[in-house]
Design a protein around this motif. Structure first.
Motif, PDB file in Angstrom:
ATOM      1  N   LEU A 132      13.793   9.818   8.867  1.00 19.35           N
ATOM      2  CA  LEU A 132      14.416  11.047   8.373  1.00 19.35           C
ATOM      3  C   LEU A 132      13.337  12.105   8.188  1.00 19.35           C
ATOM      4  CD1 LEU A 132      16.815   9.763   5.546  1.00 19.35           C
ATOM      5  CD2 LEU A 132      17.422  10.415   7.894  1.00 19.35           C
TER       6      LEU A 132
ATOM      7  N   HIS B 289      11.438   4.579  -0.991  1.00 14.01           N
ATOM      8  CA  HIS B 289      12.728   4.701  -0.299  1.00 14.01           C
ATOM      9  C   HIS B 289      13.518   3.398  -0.363  1.00 14.01           C
ATOM     10  CE1 HIS B 289      10.829   8.380   1.149  1.00 14.01           C
ATOM     11  NE2 HIS B 289      12.056   8.819   1.359  1.00 14.01           N
TER      12      HIS B 289
ATOM     13  N   GLU C 190       0.831  -1.192   0.000  1.00 15.86           N
ATOM     14  CA  GLU C 190       0.000   0.000   0.000  1.00 15.86           C
ATOM     15  C   GLU C 190       0.867   1.244   0.000  1.00 15.86           C
ATOM     16  OE1 GLU C 190      -4.179  -1.190   1.975  1.00 15.86           O
ATOM     17  OE2 GLU C 190      -2.666  -0.425   3.347  1.00 15.86           O
TER      18      GLU C 190
ATOM     19  N   CYS D 145      10.161  -0.616   7.425  1.00 22.49           N
ATOM     20  CA  CYS D 145      10.401   0.337   8.510  1.00 22.49           C
ATOM     21  C   CYS D 145      10.603  -0.403   9.833  1.00 22.49           C
ATOM     22  CB  CYS D 145       9.266   1.362   8.603  1.00 22.49           C
ATOM     23  SG  CYS D 145       8.950   2.238   7.061  1.00 22.49           S
TER      24      CYS D 145
ATOM     25  N   GLY E 120       6.898   2.463   2.276  1.00 21.69           N
ATOM     26  CA  GLY E 120       8.345   2.636   2.109  1.00 21.69           C
ATOM     27  C   GLY E 120       8.896   2.066   0.808  1.00 21.69           C
TER      28      GLY E 120
ATOM     29  N   ASP F  15      12.942  -0.535  11.840  1.00 22.93           N
ATOM     30  CA  ASP F  15      13.503   0.270  12.943  1.00 22.93           C
ATOM     31  C   ASP F  15      12.420   0.857  13.835  1.00 22.93           C
ATOM     32  OD1 ASP F  15      13.381   3.401  11.673  1.00 22.93           O
ATOM     33  OD2 ASP F  15      13.422   1.778  10.232  1.00 22.93           O
ATOM     34  N   GLU F  16      11.250   1.180  13.260  1.00 17.82           N
ATOM     35  CA  GLU F  16      10.161   1.772  14.048  1.00 17.82           C
ATOM     36  C   GLU F  16       9.613   0.791  15.075  1.00 17.82           C
ATOM     37  OE1 GLU F  16       7.743   4.443  10.731  1.00 17.82           O
ATOM     38  OE2 GLU F  16       7.234   2.332  10.964  1.00 17.82           O
TER      39      GLU F  16
HETATM   40  N1  GDP Z   1      11.757   4.949  10.036  1.00 17.09           N
HETATM   41  C1  GDP Z   1      11.737   4.631   8.743  1.00 17.09           C
HETATM   42  N2  GDP Z   1      10.966   5.333   7.882  1.00 17.09           N
HETATM   43  C2  GDP Z   1      10.973   4.974   6.589  1.00 17.09           C
HETATM   44  C3  GDP Z   1      11.738   3.879   6.100  1.00 17.09           C
HETATM   45  N3  GDP Z   1      11.510   3.764   4.766  1.00 17.09           N
HETATM   46  C4  GDP Z   1      10.642   4.750   4.441  1.00 17.09           C
HETATM   47  N4  GDP Z   1      10.306   5.479   5.526  1.00 17.09           N
HETATM   48  C5  GDP Z   1       9.380   6.629   5.580  1.00 17.09           C
HETATM   49  O1  GDP Z   1       8.095   6.155   5.225  1.00 17.09           O
HETATM   50  C6  GDP Z   1       7.382   7.108   4.448  1.00 17.09           C
HETATM   51  C7  GDP Z   1       6.844   6.464   3.177  1.00 17.09           C
HETATM   52  O2  GDP Z   1       7.901   6.053   2.346  1.00 17.09           O
HETATM   53  P1  GDP Z   1       7.712   5.897   0.761  1.00 17.09           P
HETATM   54  O3  GDP Z   1       8.964   5.249   0.288  1.00 17.09           O
HETATM   55  O4  GDP Z   1       7.330   7.205   0.154  1.00 17.09           O
HETATM   56  O5  GDP Z   1       6.473   4.897   0.701  1.00 17.09           O
HETATM   57  P2  GDP Z   1       5.640   4.383  -0.596  1.00 17.09           P
HETATM   58  O6  GDP Z   1       4.395   5.209  -0.645  1.00 17.09           O
HETATM   59  O7  GDP Z   1       5.342   2.945  -0.302  1.00 17.09           O
HETATM   60  O8  GDP Z   1       6.502   4.557  -1.807  1.00 17.09           O
HETATM   61  C8  GDP Z   1       8.368   8.260   4.213  1.00 17.09           C
HETATM   62  O9  GDP Z   1       8.029   9.296   5.084  1.00 17.09           O
HETATM   63  C9  GDP Z   1       9.719   7.689   4.566  1.00 17.09           C
HETATM   64  O10 GDP Z   1      10.558   8.677   5.117  1.00 17.09           O
HETATM   65  C10 GDP Z   1      12.552   3.154   7.036  1.00 17.09           C
HETATM   66  O11 GDP Z   1      13.266   2.196   6.716  1.00 17.09           O
HETATM   67  N5  GDP Z   1      12.499   3.565   8.335  1.00 17.09           N
END
Ligand code: GDP
Ligand code: MG
Length: 277
Positions: free
Chosen positions: A234, A19, A12, A190, A16, A192-193
């Motif tokens: 971040l 990223h 969904e 994610c 992440g 780490d969360e």
């Molecule tokens: N704490 C943490 N936050 C992450 C990580 N990977 C992504 N995020 C955060 O999760 C949010 C969504 O990431 P994104 O890559 O845009 O998700 P997408 O919509 O599935 O492409 C962003 O605010 C990122 O900063 C991670 O490994 N750890």
């Protein structure tokens, strides 16, 4: 030539994916991972944009695609096995809507049909752990305080199952027996969360028992791993100094099924490629 893997990464919005892709791409670029590029990738914009934010020590803005866009990356492993990684982007809330409205772009449907491996990203931290039939003791339903349910909305867990159900339906798979193909990998993103030292599979089973039971009753040998593409949260506006100094490729890790931590975030894909397609 043996059949090639086509690996589909789904999840969904906001789990992440972008990223992870950006960090994956950076590892490929600096060749600090088990995989290599094997030709030109298509539609890399979202990932390169994220990558330039990361080089600055910032997370990137979420820019949802308004239409279906996919990025396809040809890759190979150390043994010379090739694969394509497919990152579908359906923008904003489209996956939620897919499940609600049961509509799927034709191009995505073809990808689902052709995929040898599905990698599903789940961000446990952002799933609502609300009460449902599976967490609430039964007497609550028989007690005097039953309120009328005005609007039905499936729980996050049910919606997650529904996503797999839809993929299964699209791929026209026969579920008489447990599936060997497409292989299923669940990446708990994610990581780490979550601040846990639990094994990924155990954590999934404890957090989403109904989902895990659905997976195990339909797949022969599903794999569950933890993924922290960024290693820490971040900000979008404030630069993280360590990131900016050491480079984004120094951050991120996976938790393998046996609990071992590895800095090579491409391992979930490398492991799939090591299996016959
Ligand atoms: N704490 C943490 N936050 C992450 C990580 N990977 C992504 N995020 C955060 O999760 C949010 C969504 O990431 P994104 O890559 O845009 O998700 P997408 O919509 O599935 O492409 C962003 O605010 C990122 O900063 C991670 O490994 N750890
Ligand atoms: Mg994205």
């Amino acid at each position: 030539m043996p059949a090639q893997h086509s690996i589909l990464l789904v999840g969904e919005s906001n789990v992440g994916k972008t990223h992870y892709g950006a960090q994956f791409l950076k590892r490929l670029m600096v060749e600090s991972c088990a995989l290599k590029r094997n030709g030109a990738a298509t539609n890399l914009e979202a990932f390169t944009t994220a990558l330039s934010s990361l080089a600055d020590g910032k997370a990137t803005d979420h820019t949802p695609a308004s239409t279906y866009v996919e990025s396809v990356w040809p890759i190979k492993d150390e043994a010379g096995r090739t694969a394509e990684l497919v990152w579908p982007d359906y923008g904003g809330e489209q996956v939620r809507n897919l499940v609600k409205q049961r509509r799927i772009p034709a191009a995505w449907r073809e990808r689902v049909l052709a995929a040898t491996d599905w990698v599903v990203l789940l961000r446990l931290h952002s799933l609502r752990a609300e009460d449902d039939l599976f967490s609430r003791p039964l007497q609550v339903f028989t007690g005097p305080e039953i309120k009328e349910v005005t609007e039905y909305e499936p729980s996050d867990q049910a919606r997650t199952i529904e996503l797999l159900q839809m993929l299964l339906y699209l791929a026209q798979l026969n579920l008489d027996r447990k599936l060997r193909k497409p292989r299923l990998t669940v990446l708990l993103s994610c990581w780490d969360e979550l601040e846990t030292s639990e094994l990924p599979e155990k954590l999934l089973a404890a957090t989403l028992p109904m989902f895990w039971s659905f997976v195990r009753s339909n797949w022969e040998s599903p794999t569950v791993m933890g993924l922290s593409a960024l290693e820490k949260a971040l900000s979008r506006t404030e630069s993280n100094e360590e990131y900016a100094i050491r480079g984004p490729e120094e951050f991120g890790y996976v938790i393998l099924p046996d609990g071992k931590k590895d800095k090579d975030i491409t391992l979930p894909i490398q492991r799939l490629m090591a299996q016959p397609a």
